[in-house]
Design an enzyme around this catalytic site. Structure first.
Site, PDB file in Angstrom:
ATOM      1  CD  GLU A   1      -2.955  -1.270   2.203  1.00 15.07           C
ATOM      2  OE1 GLU A   1      -2.423  -1.410   3.327  1.00 15.07           O
ATOM      3  OE2 GLU A   1      -4.178  -1.262   2.016  1.00 15.07           O
TER       4      GLU A   1
ATOM      5  CD  GLU B   1      -3.253  -6.681   3.592  1.00 12.85           C
ATOM      6  OE1 GLU B   1      -3.088  -7.473   2.628  1.00 12.85           O
ATOM      7  OE2 GLU B   1      -2.766  -5.538   3.606  1.00 12.85           O
TER       8      GLU B   1
HETATM    9  N1  3HC Z   1       4.001  -7.792  11.819  1.00 12.51           N
HETATM   10  C1  3HC Z   1       4.674  -8.186  12.904  1.00 12.51           C
HETATM   11  N2  3HC Z   1       5.563  -9.192  12.903  1.00 12.51           N
HETATM   12  C2  3HC Z   1       5.778  -9.807  11.740  1.00 12.51           C
HETATM   13  C3  3HC Z   1       5.120  -9.447  10.568  1.00 12.51           C
HETATM   14  C4  3HC Z   1       4.185  -8.384  10.622  1.00 12.51           C
HETATM   15  N3  3HC Z   1       3.524  -7.958   9.542  1.00 12.51           N
HETATM   16  N4  3HC Z   1       5.534 -10.256   9.571  1.00 12.51           N
HETATM   17  C5  3HC Z   1       6.443 -11.078  10.102  1.00 12.51           C
HETATM   18  N5  3HC Z   1       6.591 -10.814  11.416  1.00 12.51           N
HETATM   19  C6  3HC Z   1       7.524 -11.466  12.340  1.00 12.51           C
HETATM   20  C7  3HC Z   1       7.226 -12.937  12.503  1.00 12.51           C
HETATM   21  O1  3HC Z   1       6.260 -13.155  13.498  1.00 12.51           O
HETATM   22  C8  3HC Z   1       8.580 -13.475  12.889  1.00 12.51           C
HETATM   23  O2  3HC Z   1       8.774 -13.172  14.252  1.00 12.51           O
HETATM   24  P1  3HC Z   1       9.628 -14.145  15.187  1.00 12.51           P
HETATM   25  O3  3HC Z   1      10.990 -14.223  14.567  1.00 12.51           O
HETATM   26  O4  3HC Z   1       9.557 -13.498  16.508  1.00 12.51           O
HETATM   27  O5  3HC Z   1       8.903 -15.469  15.128  1.00 12.51           O
HETATM   28  C9  3HC Z   1       9.545 -12.608  12.082  1.00 12.51           C
HETATM   29  O6  3HC Z   1       8.798 -11.432  11.738  1.00 12.51           O
HETATM   30  C10 3HC Z   1      10.049 -13.251  10.811  1.00 12.51           C
HETATM   31  O7  3HC Z   1       8.936 -13.758  10.081  1.00 12.51           O
HETATM   32  P2  3HC Z   1       8.980 -15.179   9.359  1.00 12.51           P
HETATM   33  O8  3HC Z   1       9.563 -16.182  10.265  1.00 12.51           O
HETATM   34  O9  3HC Z   1       7.631 -15.412   8.800  1.00 12.51           O
HETATM   35  O10 3HC Z   1      10.043 -14.869   8.216  1.00 12.51           O
HETATM   36  P3  3HC Z   1      10.044 -15.315   6.698  1.00 12.51           P
HETATM   37  O11 3HC Z   1      11.249 -14.735   6.101  1.00 12.51           O
HETATM   38  O12 3HC Z   1       9.784 -16.784   6.594  1.00 12.51           O
HETATM   39  O13 3HC Z   1       8.758 -14.617   6.035  1.00 12.51           O
HETATM   40  C11 3HC Z   1       7.266 -12.822   5.514  1.00 12.51           C
HETATM   41  C12 3HC Z   1       8.696 -13.228   5.929  1.00 12.51           C
HETATM   42  C13 3HC Z   1       6.959 -13.333   4.111  1.00 12.51           C
HETATM   43  C14 3HC Z   1       7.206 -11.320   5.524  1.00 12.51           C
HETATM   44  C15 3HC Z   1       6.253 -13.436   6.497  1.00 12.51           C
HETATM   45  O14 3HC Z   1       6.655 -13.137   7.811  1.00 12.51           O
HETATM   46  C16 3HC Z   1       4.856 -12.929   6.343  1.00 12.51           C
HETATM   47  O15 3HC Z   1       4.123 -13.420   5.503  1.00 12.51           O
HETATM   48  N6  3HC Z   1       4.470 -11.954   7.177  1.00 12.51           N
HETATM   49  C17 3HC Z   1       3.132 -11.448   7.205  1.00 12.51           C
HETATM   50  C18 3HC Z   1       2.903 -10.485   6.072  1.00 12.51           C
HETATM   51  C19 3HC Z   1       1.525  -9.933   6.169  1.00 12.51           C
HETATM   52  O16 3HC Z   1       0.559 -10.608   6.434  1.00 12.51           O
HETATM   53  N7  3HC Z   1       1.414  -8.617   5.910  1.00 12.51           N
HETATM   54  C20 3HC Z   1       0.163  -7.964   5.988  1.00 12.51           C
HETATM   55  C21 3HC Z   1      -0.073  -7.486   7.377  1.00 12.51           C
HETATM   56  S1  3HC Z   1      -1.649  -6.797   7.609  1.00 12.51           S
HETATM   57  C22 3HC Z   1      -1.577  -5.282   6.894  1.00 12.51           C
HETATM   58  O17 3HC Z   1      -0.577  -4.930   6.313  1.00 12.51           O
HETATM   59  C23 3HC Z   1      -2.790  -4.429   7.062  1.00 12.51           C
HETATM   60  C24 3HC Z   1      -2.717  -3.193   6.183  1.00 12.51           C
HETATM   61  O18 3HC Z   1      -3.411  -3.465   5.001  1.00 12.51           O
HETATM   62  C25 3HC Z   1      -3.361  -2.029   6.875  1.00 12.51           C
END
Ligand code: 3HC
Ligand code: NAI
Length: 703
Positions: A105, A125
């Site tokens: 975004e 999301e």
């Molecule tokens: N917020 C907070 N913590 C997050 C995060 C996020 N968005 N994304 C990842 N983390 C944390 C994980 O919990 C993990 O923490 P830990 O080491 O304490 O367990 C650490 O970051 C590393 O994450 P991964 O182990 O998953 O690392 P990878 O390299 O395997 O994957 C990733 C990275 C692809 C970015 C994966 O973490 C992921 O898919 N994250 C979520 C992405 C997501 O859903 N984004 C949308 C959020 S909602 C949003 O943006 C709303 C907006 O529209 C207003």
């Protein structure tokens, strides 16, 4: 405030770097930092254009999920993005890693986007029970059109950079160094005085859907089956629809309302729980991340039956050469033929290229010569579920394998320690409990024996990650975590039928709860003979003084093994998988009820749900107390990935927490009074209920 956004100048371009490890999530500090850095860039007379990029492994991967549910501290993300879009100087997003959710975004608020070829963009999301809440549903359709935007927002899958480029999300693929390339791109945009592309201000891509609003209904119908029970996918569609029907600002407000509605729903709480639970499961307190692991270069599988073939495919799919050892030529030919058939079916559906199919098939080598396992780094045994046979195989492995090779057993019910005792190296022995079909199901229970070494656990975990499994560590007991809990679920389903429900009624209640199928359809699919053989087996460890319904055994005695024999709890027309209620089963059940002196009655749906699901929770509590599972959320991960528990309910332990453990305990205690010893409440459940606590408060037994 933490210094998580930096500003510096590179020639005529101002560079804004988000540096908030591990994934540059948009915490309040990052949002405020972006506003400050933007202001600095605008005030910097030497900067003709600005670049936003992420430090470390990725661009911004989204909003900070840990902040959800807490009161929002300004600035909110819409405001940050609004300021970027309104910037009088061109702003270029430079993408690498995963530009997801709020990260994408932010990028869509920029006037142009460059990306390295390995980058991915997306709106995940929906997988958290949410929708993009900072303009994503309004800007993406304006950028690429409604249908592709719906695909990305409603499915939530990441889009690789080249595809994003083809769709128009990414303007330029940056070869070589991202920062240098993005700075050059930004300088070019400024020098050429290219227009500031404000996506929020453009409408052309919406016109097609405006004149054909049926597109939304069509899309909705298309996902109905797959998204059954879920709220967020449908809210995503509504939000995109708002982009078409409302002016941009009103659309943003509508999107925000829908986002908040999702955020406050129990579903998003459950799905966010699942997200963190999956990551938590990979943390083993006494096996730190830096535990040495053995590099797995080659693998072997013993047994090419139902499980062995699928397990071998896992290795081949990950590029690991695997030798499959069988006892007889017939079994080997049969097993390898199934593997080839599976690959061919995937290729036919277009999900595997012919070349890739060849490559994978060639990585699987069959043999009758046990010596062939000698140089394997990992051996997975998947022979008959018989302790004698298993011990013989492990004694042979001990004599044949190199020192340090991982010796894994796929047993589903046998004692891993006893199997290990057949070797002089119990530290190398571990359980790897795959789920059927092993090439499809993502769950792996890694079973730790009393003497399993930490290096063995760490290696198995690393291997699981490499072959794309979601894994959970389990202690050694009958049925480990998943199947041990399932026993009570199946038992009650059968009792309910004896008491007066029908298999179809029980299955419908469980299906409506959100499972892909109920216990009877599932048993018919898995094969009733599997459990029958285990019940008859000598090594079966379940107490004998507890009653079992005899109906399943009687079905098996009649050769009704489920789908594969055309009849089980249901009957099946030739070539069809549709369960048809069968009066013969009804008669069998009625006779069994009569023998046991049961008066049959109408059984209500609510009772069915409680009696099937509470045993999962009660046994789950025992499993926690015994330290067989490390945490309640590990149990949830197992049920989400191995048994089809609906993700939007978070798993059995999370679900019990949402009901309140006091209620769950009291109802289980009531069943204990009416139905006897099977229902004895787990002491941990009782303690938590009495203390007004939840499973999420459980911090381990300290064992
Ligand atoms: N917020 C907070 N913590 C997050 C995060 C996020 N968005 N994304 C990842 N983390 C944390 C994980 O919990 C993990 O923490 P830990 O080491 O304490 O367990 C650490 O970051 C590393 O994450 P991964 O182990 O998953 O690392 P990878 O390299 O395997 O994957 C990733 C990275 C692809 C970015 C994966 O973490 C992921 O898919 N994250 C979520 C992405 C997501 O859903 N984004 C949308 C959020 S909602 C949003 O943006 C709303 C907006 O529209 C207003
Ligand atoms: P299966 O009967 O389909 O296959 C076993 C294979 O092992 C046969 O092909 C047999 O010829 C071979 N075999 C037997 N002794 C051997 C030996 N000494 N050397 C080499 N090969 C030998 O059994 P299935 O279903 O594949 O089960 C294998 C193991 O996986 C069992 O321990 C079972 O409990 C477990 N398991 C099974 C699941 C299932 O759904 N079928 C699920 C999870 C685990």
């Amino acid at each position: 405030m933490a210094d998580v956004v930096h500003y510096e100048r590179d020639g005529a371009v101002g560079v804004i770097t988000v540096d908030n490890p591990p994934v540059n999530a948009l915490s309040v500090e990052v949002r405020a930092g972006l506003v400050d850095a933007l202001a600095r860039g605008l005030a910097d007379a030497g900067a003709a254009a600005l670049v936003i990029l992420g430090a470390g492994r990725t661009f911004i991967a989204g909003a900070d999920i840990r902040e959800f549910g807490k009161p929002l501290t300004p600035p909110d993300l819409n405001e940050v993005i609004g300021r970027i879009e309104a910037s009088p100087k061109p702003v270029i997003a430079a993408l690498h890693g995963t530009a997801l959710g709020g990260g994408l975004e932010v990028a869509l608020g920029c006037h142009y986007r460059g990306a390295v070829v390995s980058a991915q963009v997306g709106f995940p999301e929906v997988k958290l029970g949410l929708l993009p809440g900072a303009g994503g549903t309004q800007r993406l359709p304006r950028l690429i059109g409604v249908e592709p935007a719906l695909e990305i927002i409603v499915r939530g899958d990441p889009v690789p950079a080249l595809k994003a480029h083809a769709l128009g999300i990414v303007d330029e693929i940056v070869p070589g160094d991202l920062r240098a390339g993005a700075v050059e791109f930004a300088a070019r945009v400024a020098a050429e005085k290219r227009p500031l592309r404000k996506i929020g201000a453009s409408d052309e891509k919406l016109l097609a859907a405006r004149s054909n609003p049926a597109v939304f209904e069509t899309f909705r119908t298309g996902i109905e089956r797959q998204a059954r029970g879920y709220l967020a996918p449908f809210k995503c569609i509504e939000a995109v629809q708002a982009a078409v029907t409302l002016p941009f600002d009103a659309g943003l407000r509508r999107e925000r309302e829908l986002f908040v509605e999702c955020l406050l729903s129990p579903q998003s709480r459950a799905q966010i729980h699942a997200f963190f639970a999956e990551r938590e499961a990979t943390k083993i307190p006494d096996v730190p991340k830096d535990t040495p692991v053995r590099l797995i270069k080659t693998a072997a599988v013993i047994g090419a039956g139902t499980m062995g073939g699928g397990i071998a495919m896992n290795f081949a799919n990950a590029g690991i050469p695997v030798t499959v050892v069988e006892a007889t030529a017939e079994a080997l030919d049969r097993g390898l033929a199934v593997v080839r058939k599976n690959y061919a079916a995937t290729a036919e559906k277009g999900r595997l290229s012919p070349a890739e199919m060849e490559r994978r098939t060639a990585l699987i080598r069959g043999t009758l010569d046990f010596q062939a396992v000698a140089d394997a780094d990992v051996v997975v045994e998947a022979v008959f579920e018989d302790m004698g046979v298993k011990k013989e195989v492990f004694a042979k492995l001990d004599r044949t394998c190199t020192a340090g090779a991982i010796l894994a057993t796929n047993t589903s019910t046998l004692d891993v320690d006893e199997i290990a005792s057949a070797t002089a190296r119990p530290g190398s022995v571990i359980g790897t409990h795959f789920f059927s079909p092993a090439n499809v199901m993502r769950l792996l229970e890694i079973v730790r024996g009393a003497r399993t070494a930490k290096e063995t656990i760490a290696t198995a975990a690393e291997l699981a990650r490499r072959i794309g499994k979601v894994w959970v560590l389990a202690g050694n007991c009958d049925g480990f975590i998943g199947n041990r809990m399932l026993a009570g679920y199946l038992r009650e389903a059968e009792f309910l039928v004896e008491e007066g429900a029908t298999p179809a009624q029980v299955d419908r209640v469980i299906y409506d709860f959100g499972f892909p199928m109920g216990p009877f359809a599932m048993s018919d699919l898995a094969g009733l003979d599997v459990g029958w053989r285990i019940r008859k087996g000598k090594a079966h460890r379940r107490p004998k003084d507890l009653r079992d319904s005899p109906v399943a055994d009687r079905l098996c005695e009649q050769g009704r093994f489920g789908q594969k024999t055309g009849a089980g709890w249901y009957r099946y027309e030739k070539g069809s998988r549709t369960p048809i209620p069968d009066p013969e089963v009804e008669a069998l059940v009625a006779a069994s009820a009569k023998e046991q002196g049961l008066t049959r009655r109408a059984v209500g749906d609510e009772e069915i749900l409680a009696r099937c699901l509470y045993p999962l929770v009660n046994e789950g509590a025992r499993i926690l107390e015994e330290g067989i599972a490390l945490r309640p959320s590990d149990i949830d991960v197992i049920y989400l990935h191995g048994y089809g528990f609906p993700r939007y309910r978070g798993g059995p332990m999370f679900w019990a927490d949402t009901l309140g453990l006091k209620r769950v305990y009291e109802e289980i205690a009531a069943y204990h009074r009416t139905h006897g010893r099977h229902w004895q409440p787990a002491p941990l459940l009782r303690t938590l209920a009495e203390q007004g606590q939840s499973f999420r408060d459980f911090k381990g037994t300290g064992a």
